[in-house]
Design an enzyme around this catalytic site. Structure first.
Site, PDB file in Angstrom:
ATOM      1  N   ASP A 125       7.463   3.552   2.876  1.00 35.32           N
ATOM      2  CA  ASP A 125       8.304   2.380   3.147  1.00 35.32           C
ATOM      3  C   ASP A 125       8.002   1.250   2.189  1.00 35.32           C
ATOM      4  O   ASP A 125       8.902   0.466   1.836  1.00 35.32           O
ATOM      5  CB  ASP A 125       8.185   1.939   4.612  1.00 35.32           C
ATOM      6  CG  ASP A 125       6.751   1.813   5.111  1.00 35.32           C
ATOM      7  OD1 ASP A 125       5.848   2.411   4.509  1.00 35.32           O
ATOM      8  OD2 ASP A 125       6.541   1.106   6.103  1.00 35.32           O
ATOM      9  N   ASP A 126       6.764   1.186   1.712  1.00 33.18           N
ATOM     10  CA  ASP A 126       6.429   0.186   0.681  1.00 33.18           C
ATOM     11  C   ASP A 126       7.270   0.421  -0.584  1.00 33.18           C
ATOM     12  O   ASP A 126       7.671  -0.523  -1.257  1.00 33.18           O
ATOM     13  CB  ASP A 126       4.961   0.279   0.291  1.00 33.18           C
ATOM     14  CG  ASP A 126       4.006   0.151   1.461  1.00 33.18           C
ATOM     15  OD1 ASP A 126       3.887   1.121   2.226  1.00 33.18           O
ATOM     16  OD2 ASP A 126       3.402  -0.930   1.611  1.00 33.18           O
ATOM     17  N   HIS A 128       9.736   0.344   7.929  1.00 36.26           N
ATOM     18  CA  HIS A 128       9.075  -0.925   8.266  1.00 36.26           C
ATOM     19  C   HIS A 128       9.164  -1.975   7.136  1.00 36.26           C
ATOM     20  O   HIS A 128       9.689  -3.041   7.307  1.00 36.26           O
ATOM     21  CB  HIS A 128       7.585  -0.708   8.515  1.00 36.26           C
ATOM     22  CG  HIS A 128       7.218   0.306   9.523  1.00 36.26           C
ATOM     23  ND1 HIS A 128       7.248   0.081  10.879  1.00 36.26           N
ATOM     24  CD2 HIS A 128       6.768   1.580   9.367  1.00 36.26           C
ATOM     25  CE1 HIS A 128       6.821   1.172  11.519  1.00 36.26           C
ATOM     26  NE2 HIS A 128       6.525   2.087  10.629  1.00 36.26           N
ATOM     27  N   ASP A 129       8.603  -1.662   5.985  1.00 35.37           N
ATOM     28  CA  ASP A 129       8.178  -2.672   5.009  1.00 35.37           C
ATOM     29  C   ASP A 129       9.284  -3.479   4.328  1.00 35.37           C
ATOM     30  O   ASP A 129       9.111  -4.682   4.108  1.00 35.37           O
ATOM     31  CB  ASP A 129       7.291  -2.020   3.935  1.00 35.37           C
ATOM     32  CG  ASP A 129       5.950  -1.601   4.518  1.00 35.37           C
ATOM     33  OD1 ASP A 129       5.295  -0.735   3.936  1.00 35.37           O
ATOM     34  OD2 ASP A 129       5.565  -2.152   5.565  1.00 35.37           O
ATOM     35  N   ASP A 168       0.851  -1.202   0.000  1.00 30.82           N
ATOM     36  CA  ASP A 168       0.000   0.000   0.000  1.00 30.82           C
ATOM     37  C   ASP A 168       0.887   1.252   0.000  1.00 30.82           C
ATOM     38  O   ASP A 168       0.875   2.057   0.934  1.00 30.82           O
ATOM     39  CB  ASP A 168      -0.960  -0.003   1.210  1.00 30.82           C
ATOM     40  CG  ASP A 168      -0.229   0.078   2.548  1.00 30.82           C
ATOM     41  OD1 ASP A 168      -0.840   0.602   3.512  1.00 30.82           O
ATOM     42  OD2 ASP A 168       0.947  -0.343   2.642  1.00 30.82           O
ATOM     43  N   THR A 215       2.881  -5.935   2.711  1.00 32.00           N
ATOM     44  CA  THR A 215       3.326  -4.782   3.512  1.00 32.00           C
ATOM     45  C   THR A 215       2.188  -3.788   3.755  1.00 32.00           C
ATOM     46  O   THR A 215       2.439  -2.606   4.025  1.00 32.00           O
ATOM     47  CB  THR A 215       4.490  -4.072   2.811  1.00 32.00           C
ATOM     48  OG1 THR A 215       4.041  -3.581   1.532  1.00 32.00           O
ATOM     49  CG2 THR A 215       5.673  -5.008   2.618  1.00 32.00           C
ATOM     50  N   ASN A 236       0.708   1.468  16.914  1.00 36.55           N
ATOM     51  CA  ASN A 236       1.040   2.820  16.417  1.00 36.55           C
ATOM     52  C   ASN A 236      -0.179   3.591  15.925  1.00 36.55           C
ATOM     53  O   ASN A 236      -0.065   4.735  15.505  1.00 36.55           O
ATOM     54  CB  ASN A 236       2.125   2.755  15.324  1.00 36.55           C
ATOM     55  CG  ASN A 236       1.672   1.968  14.101  1.00 36.55           C
ATOM     56  OD1 ASN A 236       0.566   1.417  14.079  1.00 36.55           O
ATOM     57  ND2 ASN A 236       2.522   1.896  13.089  1.00 36.55           N
ATOM     58  N   ASN A 239      -2.466   2.879   3.382  1.00 37.03           N
ATOM     59  CA  ASN A 239      -1.876   4.212   3.622  1.00 37.03           C
ATOM     60  C   ASN A 239      -2.660   5.289   2.886  1.00 37.03           C
ATOM     61  O   ASN A 239      -2.734   6.439   3.304  1.00 37.03           O
ATOM     62  CB  ASN A 239      -0.425   4.241   3.145  1.00 37.03           C
ATOM     63  CG  ASN A 239       0.490   3.511   4.088  1.00 37.03           C
ATOM     64  OD1 ASN A 239       0.301   3.546   5.302  1.00 37.03           O
ATOM     65  ND2 ASN A 239       1.461   2.807   3.534  1.00 37.03           N
ATOM     66  N   GLU A 271      -1.460  -1.995  15.594  1.00 38.68           N
ATOM     67  CA  GLU A 271      -0.570  -1.530  14.523  1.00 38.68           C
ATOM     68  C   GLU A 271      -1.436  -1.246  13.300  1.00 38.68           C
ATOM     69  O   GLU A 271      -2.468  -1.881  13.091  1.00 38.68           O
ATOM     70  CB  GLU A 271       0.476  -2.629  14.242  1.00 38.68           C
ATOM     71  CG  GLU A 271       1.419  -2.358  13.096  1.00 38.68           C
ATOM     72  CD  GLU A 271       0.799  -2.678  11.744  1.00 38.68           C
ATOM     73  OE1 GLU A 271      -0.022  -3.612  11.678  1.00 38.68           O
ATOM     74  OE2 GLU A 271       1.107  -1.982  10.766  1.00 38.68           O
ATOM     75  N   PHE A 272      -1.007  -0.346  12.408  1.00 35.96           N
ATOM     76  CA  PHE A 272      -1.857   0.143  11.326  1.00 35.96           C
ATOM     77  C   PHE A 272      -2.366  -0.967  10.410  1.00 35.96           C
ATOM     78  O   PHE A 272      -3.577  -1.063  10.150  1.00 35.96           O
ATOM     79  CB  PHE A 272      -1.107   1.195  10.489  1.00 35.96           C
ATOM     80  CG  PHE A 272      -1.914   1.702   9.325  1.00 35.96           C
ATOM     81  CD1 PHE A 272      -1.700   1.205   8.050  1.00 35.96           C
ATOM     82  CD2 PHE A 272      -2.915   2.649   9.509  1.00 35.96           C
ATOM     83  CE1 PHE A 272      -2.451   1.651   6.968  1.00 35.96           C
ATOM     84  CE2 PHE A 272      -3.684   3.111   8.440  1.00 35.96           C
ATOM     85  CZ  PHE A 272      -3.455   2.605   7.167  1.00 35.96           C
ATOM     86  N   ASN A 273      -1.487  -1.836   9.877  1.00 37.60           N
ATOM     87  CA  ASN A 273      -1.929  -2.841   8.902  1.00 37.60           C
ATOM     88  C   ASN A 273      -2.915  -3.828   9.522  1.00 37.60           C
ATOM     89  O   ASN A 273      -3.906  -4.219   8.898  1.00 37.60           O
ATOM     90  CB  ASN A 273      -0.730  -3.592   8.318  1.00 37.60           C
ATOM     91  CG  ASN A 273       0.107  -2.716   7.396  1.00 37.60           C
ATOM     92  OD1 ASN A 273      -0.390  -1.729   6.838  1.00 37.60           O
ATOM     93  ND2 ASN A 273       1.382  -3.044   7.252  1.00 37.60           N
TER      94      ASN A 273
END
Ligand code: RIB
Ligand code: CA
Length: 311
Positions: A14-15, A239-240, A10, A124, A158, A39, A164-166
């Site tokens: 970072d993706d 992150h990703d 997404d 991701t 987060n 995102n 966490e977002f995902n």
């Protein structure tokens, strides 16, 4: 032999680096890029995946548009981090490729069906597309080597105290994928917060001097500036790409087998990943490999080599 990989993402700053690492490293045979709402809207993430490939000169990898919304809730894009266009508002180039005619689920199914070897899925973003594959193509799941997912956390979240977002964007998708029995590796905030984009990292990437490096350095500057507002982290975390790095080089992180469940009902904990590291729930079989400790220098060497190998 390179590992056949589908990257479901997404983009998101970072993706983009996950796309670049998967495209540049010879240990990966990037078969497809699929995009999902997370995102940003899927219009933004499907465009941004093509921006990432256009900037870096990545060609010949089919890119498909996926799910517009999570399985059971409205989409809430992370625009406070990734900006209104999900890439921090940077000027976007005209893209050099169109989307694949197939949607994400159809493309993933075709890649799985046509591959002589089993295929690893690096994910991701929210797991909405992957959940749809599980629901619509049960006959193809045995062709998935494993899923390596950036999401969840063994600790705090987060986007909420424990979310966490995902995971929080589509907890039903995560539950469905965990229940599918597909081998699953969780790369949570507990380890990705060890991958801080320090000023030194940003200057090393900018010093590579290519168009990809300049574009990437600009993304990182914008990404890190949003973290200044958070206060509790000195720099933003990348992150990703750690999902792809773990496929390339298993030594980049330590792991442990554990039981993971996702909370679907808690008023204050929906989306939380309950990772039973102490094996307190004896009757619940371990269903995931959990990434724990990062070899930071090894990780950044992989990222910087990938950026340097692209246009
Ligand atoms: O919580 C971090 C995750 O959410 C990353 O994948 C980032 O890109 C966002 O999707
Ligand atoms: Ca992401």
């Amino acid at each position: 032999m390179p590992t056949p990989v589908i990257l479901d993402c997404d983009p998101g700053y970072d993706d983009v680096f996950a796309i670049w690492l998967a495209a540049a490293n010879d240990a990966v045979d990037l078969r497809a890029i699929t995009t999902v709402a997370g995102n940003g809207t899927v219009d933004h993430t499907a465009l941004n995946a093509r921006v990432a490939c256009t900037v870096a000169g990545v060609r010949g990898v089919p890119i498909a548009r996926g799910a517009e919304s999570p399985l059971a809730q409205e989409l809430a894009p992370a625009d406070w981090i990734h900006g209104a266009n999900a890439l921090g508002g940077v000027d976007l180039p005209d893209v050099a490729m169109s989307l694949d005619d197939r949607d994400a689920v159809a493309l993933i199914a075709d890649v799985l069906r046509d591959s002589a070897e089993s295929v690893t899925i690096a994910a991701t973003g929210p797991l909405t597309n992957i959940a749809h594959v599980v629901q619509r193509h049960p006959d193809l799941l045995s062709r998935i080597e494993r899923i390596v997912w950036m999401g969840g956390s063994t600790g705090r979240g987060n986007v909420s105290p424990f979310g966490e977002f995902n995971a929080s964007t589509d907890p039903e998708a995560l539950a469905l994928v965990l229940d599918s029995g597909i081998p699953f590796t969780m790369v949570g905030l507990n380890i990705t917060h060890q991958a801080l984009i320090t000023r030194e990292v940003r200057s090393r990437i900018r010093a590579i001097g290519t168009e990809t490096a300049r574009f990437g350095a600009e993304l990182l500057e914008r990404f890190c500036s949003t973290y200044d507002a958070f206060g509790d982290m000195p720099d933003g975390p990348l992150h990703d790409p750690l999902t792809v790095a773990m496929i390339i080089d298993p030594e980049v992180a330590t792991t442990v087998r554990a039981r993971v469940d996702v909370e679907l009902h808690g008023d204050h904990t929906r989306g939380a990943t309950a990772v039973d590291l102490l094996e307190l729930a004896h009757r619940r079989p371990k269903n995931a490999t959990i990434a724990l400790e990062l070899d930071v220098d090894r990780y950044w060497r992989l990222i910087e080599s990938a950026v340097a190998a692209l246009r």
